[in-house]
Design a protein around this motif. Structure first.
Motif, mmCIF file in Angstrom:
data_model
loop_
_atom_site.group_PDB
_atom_site.id
_atom_site.type_symbol
_atom_site.label_atom_id
_atom_site.label_comp_id
_atom_site.label_asym_id
_atom_site.label_seq_id
_atom_site.Cartn_x
_atom_site.Cartn_y
_atom_site.Cartn_z
ATOM 1 N N UNK A 62 44.888 44.244 47.119
ATOM 2 C CA UNK A 62 44.389 42.981 46.985
ATOM 3 C C UNK A 62 43.938 42.791 45.640
ATOM 4 N N UNK A 63 43.420 41.450 45.533
ATOM 5 C CA UNK A 63 43.068 40.745 44.328
ATOM 6 C C UNK A 63 41.467 41.161 44.164
ATOM 7 N N UNK A 64 41.255 41.751 43.065
ATOM 8 C CA UNK A 64 39.728 42.050 42.701
ATOM 9 C C UNK A 64 39.236 40.488 41.909
ATOM 10 N N UNK A 65 37.940 40.041 42.419
ATOM 11 C CA UNK A 65 37.403 38.942 41.514
ATOM 12 C C UNK A 65 36.764 39.412 40.238
ATOM 13 N N UNK A 66 36.773 38.585 39.206
ATOM 14 C CA UNK A 66 36.037 39.082 38.121
ATOM 15 C C UNK A 66 34.594 39.182 38.345
ATOM 16 N N UNK A 67 34.084 38.832 39.277
ATOM 17 C CA UNK A 67 32.483 38.834 39.543
ATOM 18 C C UNK A 67 32.540 40.442 40.104
ATOM 19 N N UNK A 68 33.350 40.702 41.010
ATOM 20 C CA UNK A 68 33.375 42.290 41.250
ATOM 21 C C UNK A 68 33.465 43.109 40.287
ATOM 22 N N UNK A 83 31.204 47.258 36.608
ATOM 23 C CA UNK A 83 30.764 47.716 34.965
ATOM 24 C C UNK A 83 29.348 47.565 34.637
ATOM 25 N N UNK A 84 28.741 46.559 35.107
ATOM 26 C CA UNK A 84 27.119 46.439 34.855
ATOM 27 C C UNK A 84 26.514 47.651 35.556
ATOM 28 N N UNK A 85 26.948 47.784 36.736
ATOM 29 C CA UNK A 85 26.300 49.238 37.246
ATOM 30 C C UNK A 85 26.481 50.123 36.340
ATOM 31 N N UNK A 86 27.775 50.594 35.846
ATOM 32 C CA UNK A 86 28.188 51.685 35.105
ATOM 33 C C UNK A 86 27.307 51.688 33.676
ATOM 34 N N UNK A 87 27.119 50.517 33.063
ATOM 35 C CA UNK A 87 26.342 50.335 32.043
ATOM 36 C C UNK A 87 24.712 50.617 32.059
ATOM 37 N N UNK A 88 24.282 50.227 33.217
ATOM 38 C CA UNK A 88 22.925 50.312 33.560
ATOM 39 C C UNK A 88 22.882 51.921 33.731
ATOM 40 N N UNK A 89 23.779 52.536 34.467
ATOM 41 C CA UNK A 89 23.550 54.104 34.474
ATOM 42 C C UNK A 89 23.672 54.760 33.334
ATOM 43 N N UNK A 90 24.368 54.117 32.131
ATOM 44 C CA UNK A 90 24.453 54.779 30.843
ATOM 45 C C UNK A 90 23.100 54.553 30.309
#
Length: 311
Positions: free
Chosen positions: A182-188, A193-200
């Motif tokens: 399927x196609x992943x939306x830019x928002x997804x 990535x924002x979740x990964x950034x917050x984790x870091x």
């Protein structure tokens, strides 16, 4: 040639002087295309640049009066050289320390607008292409990404058109079974990535863990130079435990920059101001199914300046 200080049309984007020579003008006009062909076949920008040098040396000796289609002829030279290099790389990867990941490229935002091009250079797709035999990979790239005719591909790979059709069918089925669903939306992608950034940045892992698919795979490429996982980590529980144990142990000031890498959102992670790694992801049905962390310094030379790719 590669490894010398002399510049050639393979090194530069073109100048007024280039346009005075038909061979140089044609090469420069197709340079970004040829780089993209070589990169998609090899997964290495450094090796793709070497292939451009070799292509130029051969093209400079061609009688242009005998060439009906300059684009197809140049692609044929590039493909043949890339196939030779691909077999060498396959042997080199056998002794590579830990998982091998493609070399990340910082790409212009408009690459993402060409969905097929962005998909073809994405980290996830390049890893799928790694599972193809060299000739299958060449045929798939030339047919599915660059829409070459079977006869043109046959000339490039040294097979008959009928054989190329069969190879293309086999490669297409192989890739279809393994490519992202399927196609992943830019928002997804941004949310992940924002979740990964917050984790870091904060150590808050929960929003990232909530996005991990049950069968998520984490790959880390340190090339034996930087510490990284030496084998794939499979499963949300194992990946979560690894991140929970590893992130709090980062010693230094972490800064994270969202970028477009290989036509898709990614992160450049800096430690005390120096680039430490690039993080890319594969997503399926809104969940992270692949986490790709490139730490090998030799593969991070193109993450601060844009590399032009085109079809």
């Amino acid at each position: 040639m590669a490894g010398t200080s002399q510049t050639t049309p393979a090194d530069r984007g073109g100048s007024q002087d280039d346009r005075s020579d038909p061979a140089t003008e044609a090469f420069v006009a197709h340079r970004n295309l040829l780089f993209t062909v070589a990169y998609e076949m090899l997964g290495s920008a450094a090796d793709a640049e070497d292939i451009l040098q070799e292509t130029w040396l051969r093209w400079a000796g061609v009688d242009l009066d005998t060439v009906r289609n300059q684009r197809a002829y140049l692609v044929r030279i590039t493909t043949r050289q890339a196939l030779v290099r691909l077999r060498t790389l396959s042997r080199r990867k056998e002794s590579y320390v830990g998982p091998w990941l493609p070399e990340p490229l910082l790409t212009a935002p408009d690459v993402a607008e060409d969905v097929e091009l962005a998909d073809s250079v994405s980290m996830a797709m390049l890893l799928v292409l790694e599972t193809l035999a060299p000739t299958e990979r060449a045929v798939f790239v030339l047919r599915e990404v660059f829409a070459l005719e079977y006869g043109e591909i046959a000339d490039a790979v040294g097979k008959s058109p009928d054989a190329v059709r069969q190879i293309a069918h086999r490669a297409r089925a192989h890739v279809a079974a393994r490519r992202p669903r399927g196609v992943v939306s830019p928002a997804e992608s941004r949310d992940a990535l924002e979740a990964f950034q917050r984790a870091l940045e904060t150590g808050d892992l929960q929003s990232l863990l909530d996005l991990l698919a049950p069968d998520v795979v984490l790959l880390g490429d340190g090339g034996g130079v930087k510490q990284a996982v030496l084998r794939p980590i499979v499963g949300a529980d194992k990946v979560g435990r690894l991140l929970a144990a590893g992130l709090p142990r980062i010693d230094g000031t972490v800064s994270v920059e969202p970028v477009q890498m290989n036509g898709s959102p990614a992160l450049i992670v800096r430690l005390d101001g120096e680039i430490d790694d690039v993080v890319a992801m594969r997503m399926d049905d809104g969940k992270i199914t692949g986490l790709y962390i490139v730490r090998n310094p030799e593969k991070l030379s193109r993450v601060e300046r844009e590399t032009a790719v085109s079809r």
